[in-house]
Design a protein around this motif. Structure first.
Motif, short mmCIF file in Angstrom:
data_model
loop_
_atom_site.label_atom_id
_atom_site.label_comp_id
_atom_site.label_asym_id
_atom_site.label_seq_id
_atom_site.Cartn_x
_atom_site.Cartn_y
_atom_site.Cartn_z
N SER A 25 0.83 -1.19 0.00
CA SER A 25 0.00 0.00 0.00
C SER A 25 0.87 1.25 0.00
O SER A 25 0.66 2.18 -0.77
CB SER A 25 -0.89 0.00 1.24
OG SER A 25 -1.50 1.25 1.38
N ALA A 26 1.87 1.24 0.85
CA ALA A 26 2.71 2.43 0.98
C ALA A 26 3.54 2.67 -0.29
O ALA A 26 3.60 3.78 -0.81
CB ALA A 26 3.63 2.29 2.20
N GLY A 28 4.33 2.84 -3.93
CA GLY A 28 3.52 2.92 -5.15
C GLY A 28 3.95 4.11 -5.97
O GLY A 28 5.11 4.54 -5.92
N LEU A 29 3.01 4.67 -6.69
CA LEU A 29 3.32 5.83 -7.52
C LEU A 29 3.78 7.00 -6.66
O LEU A 29 4.50 7.88 -7.12
CB LEU A 29 2.10 6.22 -8.33
CG LEU A 29 1.62 5.13 -9.30
CD1 LEU A 29 0.30 5.54 -9.95
CD2 LEU A 29 2.67 4.87 -10.37
N GLY A 30 3.35 7.00 -5.41
CA GLY A 30 3.79 8.06 -4.49
C GLY A 30 5.30 8.13 -4.39
O GLY A 30 5.88 9.21 -4.32
N ASN A 31 5.95 6.97 -4.38
CA ASN A 31 7.41 6.95 -4.27
C ASN A 31 8.08 7.23 -5.60
O ASN A 31 9.05 7.97 -5.68
CB ASN A 31 7.89 5.57 -3.81
CG ASN A 31 7.18 5.09 -2.60
OD1 ASN A 31 5.95 4.94 -2.60
ND2 ASN A 31 7.90 4.85 -1.54
N ILE A 104 -8.38 10.58 -3.62
CA ILE A 104 -7.07 10.03 -3.98
C ILE A 104 -7.18 9.10 -5.17
O ILE A 104 -6.46 9.21 -6.16
CB ILE A 104 -6.43 9.29 -2.79
CG1 ILE A 104 -6.02 10.30 -1.72
CG2 ILE A 104 -5.22 8.47 -3.24
CD1 ILE A 104 -5.35 9.70 -0.52
N TYR A 108 -5.25 9.32 -8.68
CA TYR A 108 -4.22 8.28 -8.73
C TYR A 108 -4.45 7.36 -9.93
O TYR A 108 -3.52 6.92 -10.59
CB TYR A 108 -4.29 7.49 -7.43
CG TYR A 108 -3.05 6.71 -7.05
CD1 TYR A 108 -2.08 7.29 -6.24
CD2 TYR A 108 -2.86 5.39 -7.45
CE1 TYR A 108 -0.97 6.57 -5.85
CE2 TYR A 108 -1.75 4.67 -7.05
CZ TYR A 108 -0.80 5.27 -6.25
OH TYR A 108 0.30 4.56 -5.86
N PHE A 229 1.15 10.98 2.24
CA PHE A 229 0.69 10.30 1.03
C PHE A 229 1.50 9.03 0.79
O PHE A 229 0.95 7.96 0.53
CB PHE A 229 0.82 11.25 -0.16
CG PHE A 229 0.28 10.69 -1.43
CD1 PHE A 229 -1.09 10.66 -1.65
CD2 PHE A 229 1.12 10.17 -2.40
CE1 PHE A 229 -1.61 10.11 -2.81
CE2 PHE A 229 0.61 9.63 -3.57
CZ PHE A 229 -0.76 9.60 -3.78
N SER A 230 2.81 9.15 0.92
CA SER A 230 3.66 8.03 0.60
C SER A 230 3.49 6.88 1.60
O SER A 230 3.56 5.71 1.22
CB SER A 230 5.11 8.48 0.54
OG SER A 230 5.89 7.47 -0.03
N SER A 232 0.79 6.14 3.08
CA SER A 232 -0.63 5.73 3.07
C SER A 232 -1.30 5.99 4.42
O SER A 232 -2.13 5.20 4.87
CB SER A 232 -0.81 4.24 2.78
OG SER A 232 -0.28 3.88 1.56
N MET A 235 -5.86 8.48 6.42
CA MET A 235 -7.21 8.31 5.87
C MET A 235 -7.84 6.96 6.21
O MET A 235 -8.90 6.62 5.70
CB MET A 235 -7.19 8.48 4.37
CG MET A 235 -6.25 7.53 3.68
SD MET A 235 -6.58 7.37 1.94
CE MET A 235 -7.97 6.26 2.00
N THR A 237 -6.54 3.86 5.69
CA THR A 237 -6.09 2.66 4.97
C THR A 237 -5.47 1.68 5.95
O THR A 237 -5.75 0.48 5.93
CB THR A 237 -5.01 3.03 3.94
OG1 THR A 237 -5.53 4.02 3.08
CG2 THR A 237 -4.60 1.83 3.14
N SER A 324 -1.31 -0.38 -4.24
CA SER A 324 -1.74 0.84 -3.53
C SER A 324 -3.21 1.13 -3.80
O SER A 324 -3.96 1.44 -2.87
CB SER A 324 -0.90 2.04 -3.95
OG SER A 324 0.45 1.81 -3.66
N SER A 327 -5.59 -0.88 -1.81
CA SER A 327 -5.70 -0.52 -0.39
C SER A 327 -6.59 0.70 -0.20
O SER A 327 -7.21 0.87 0.83
CB SER A 327 -4.31 -0.28 0.21
OG SER A 327 -3.77 0.95 -0.23
N VAL A 328 -6.64 1.57 -1.20
CA VAL A 328 -7.52 2.73 -1.10
C VAL A 328 -8.97 2.29 -1.29
O VAL A 328 -9.87 2.66 -0.53
CB VAL A 328 -7.16 3.81 -2.16
CG1 VAL A 328 -8.01 5.05 -1.95
CG2 VAL A 328 -5.69 4.18 -2.07
N1 PHE Z 1 1.10 5.41 -0.52
C1 PHE Z 1 0.61 5.18 -1.83
C2 PHE Z 1 1.74 5.47 -2.80
O1 PHE Z 1 2.79 5.89 -2.40
C3 PHE Z 1 -0.61 5.99 -2.14
C4 PHE Z 1 -1.67 5.89 -1.10
C5 PHE Z 1 -2.05 7.01 -0.39
C6 PHE Z 1 -2.28 4.68 -0.81
C7 PHE Z 1 -2.99 6.93 0.63
C8 PHE Z 1 -3.23 4.58 0.18
C9 PHE Z 1 -3.59 5.71 0.90
O2 PHE Z 1 1.61 5.31 -3.97
#
Ligand code: PHE
Length: 461
Positions: A25-26, A28-31, A104, A108, A229-230, A232, A235, A237, A324, A327-328
């Motif tokens: 979950s953590a 993902g595209l965030g990183n 999100i 996303y 965000f990165s 997760s 919110m 999750t 990710s 998980s949302v």
């Molecule tokens: N953490 C995920 C990412 O880095 C995005 C995400 C945000 C997932 C919030 C779940 C909740 O891509």
């Protein structure tokens, strides 16, 4: 109305499965997509330093708080607050998380759709021999092109929904376990190529040498938003995932492992991107949301076997995004099934399709027509729906959610309950417990509030 039968809840099957799912979950595209472009726009090294500081000081405690709430209550994010404090309005925090899940996933899934285009272009070798300017215009043309990015977005939402459909153990856990480690390997290969390019040193310097003159109030809020965000967090999750974790697992250790893995991958993505940008003379602050899609193909072009590496990388990026997005979506589906007693399958379809509608508008907000109407000064600021939802989620909803989550654990859940959950009813020795409690009671809420109000321009120092 019939009530959901809570004895039928699903669970994660194994220790490694939990870490893989939470890390999935953590990471993902965030990183890989968001960290490099936000760090680039916010001056590099100083941003990285503040970001890592926030991960340790705020991110880790918030994550542990979420796991604690979720496992204590064994409920979805909304139901957890409702169960733990029935007569108060804490369920609103859970509800805010469900709203955040919508915002999100809407934007996303736009980016996730772009990764599908990236995959197709890699398969057809469309990037071969292209210059940086050509790649850039290819990307801009694609995202402004109307139907194609929307179709990819919908395909992605469909993939997400089909995994969530299958449930926690068989869907979510199975895929995360195998694919995450391979992703790590390819990113390391990318890093090695990037830092061995001529002129790469400047890129490393940009990323690791903090220049504090580049820090503005907005930079600090961006770093906080990116940390939330990165990881997760903020919110629900990880409240939801926490509720599927067995009572025997060690929550503090899981928290530290997941946060460390997530931060490590973001830094590696930075090491892959910035040296390449300097080597190819790409300005660090202008590329915006398209950054990685414009830079990475250049890197793969410079690599023996680049075609195959790129192909594998795209596939794994898609998987990382999928672990990710599921998980949302799971936050909303768990809420629908448990609170409204809708079947899992129906809940998935309703949630995914309503999010997809919002998502289509995000994707279309890069189109020419839209831009001419709503964004008459491109470059100075961005005002598409995509950008609005991205800003709203990362920099407002998640920090706000995180603020209430730590306040809840610090002041309302009760010291004994928190201690019980974190130490597995006294079975584990958690040495830093009082420090954790001090942080969630005082330090984290204060820091979040200050950064937030300052970043919004509501207070000045
Ligand atoms: N953490 C995920 C990412 O880095 C995005 C995400 C945000 C997932 C919030 C779940 C909740 O891509």
């Amino acid at each position: 109305m019939a009530k959901f039968d809570f004895s039928k809840r699903d669970r994660f099957g194994s220790k490694i499965g939990i870490i893989a799912a939470a890390a999935g979950s953590a990471i993902g595209l965030g990183n890989i997509w968001r960290f490099p472009y936000v760090a680039g726009e916010n001056g590099g090294g100083a941003f990285l330093l503040i970001y890592v500081g926030f991960i340790i000081l705020i991110g880790v405690p918030v994550m542990l708080s979420e796991f604690t709430i979720g496992r204590r209550a064994q409920r979805n994010a909304y139901g957890a607050f409702k169960l733990l404090k029935p007569k108060q309005h804490w369920y609103l925090v859970g509800f805010m998380g469900i709203v955040a899940a919508f915002t999100i996933l809407a934007f996303y899934s736009t980016v996730a759709g772009w990764t599908l285009e990236y995959l197709i272009n890699s398969i057809t070798n469309a990037y071969e021999g292209k210059t940086s300017a050509e790649l850039s215009s290819m990307f801009d043309k694609f995202i402004g092109g109307g139907v194609r990015p929307v179709i990819f977005q919908l395909i992605f939402m469909f993939l997400t929904a089909s995994i969530v459909f299958a449930g926690v153990k068989h869907g979510i856990e199975k895929y995360a376990k195998i694919l995450m480690p391979i992703l790590l390997l390819i990113i390391i290969v990318l890093c090695v190529r990037s830092i061995s390019l001529p002129g790469a040193g400047d890129g490393l310097n940009f990323l690791f040498n903090p220049d504090f003159s580049k820090i503005k109030a907005s930079t600090v809020l961006e770093a906080l938003g990116q940390a939330f965000f990165s990881l997760s967090i903020g919110m629900g999750t990880l409240i939801t995932y926490g509720s599927y974790i067995s009572k025997k697992e060690n929550l503090p250790i899981t928290t530290v492992q997941v946060s460390a893995a997530d931060t490590f991958i973001a830094i590696l993505a930075g090491i892959a991107i910035f040296p390449a940008m300097f080597a190819f003379n790409i300005p660090t602050h202008e590329s915006g949301e398209g950054l990685v899609f414009k830079v990475l193909p250049l890197l793969f072009n410079e690599m023996p076997g680049g075609f195959y590496f790129q192909l594998l990388f795209c596939l794994l990026l898609i998987v990382a995004a999928l672990t990710s997005t599921i998980s949302v979506l799971e936050v909303v589906v768990a809420y629908f099934t448990e609170q409204l007693n809708i079947s899992r399958k129906k809940a998935t379809v309703i949630a995914a399709s309503s999010i997809a509608v919002l998502g289509i508008f995000c994707t279309l907000s890069f189109g020419q027509v839209y831009l001419e109407i709503f964004n008459p000064y491109p470059g100075s600021f961005r005002l598409g729906l995509f950008n609005i939802l991205e800003y709203l989620s990362a920099n407002i909803l998640l920090p706000l959610g995180g603020f209430f989550i730590v306040i809840f654990v610090g002041w309302y859940l009760g010291r004994k309950n928190v201690n019980d959950e974190i130490t597995n009813s006294g079975m584990l020795r958690v040495r830093l417990f009082s420090i954790f409690l001090f942080i969630v009671k005082f330090l984290a809420p204060l820091a979040i509030a200050l950064v937030f109000l300052h970043g919004m321009g509501l207070i000045a120092f």
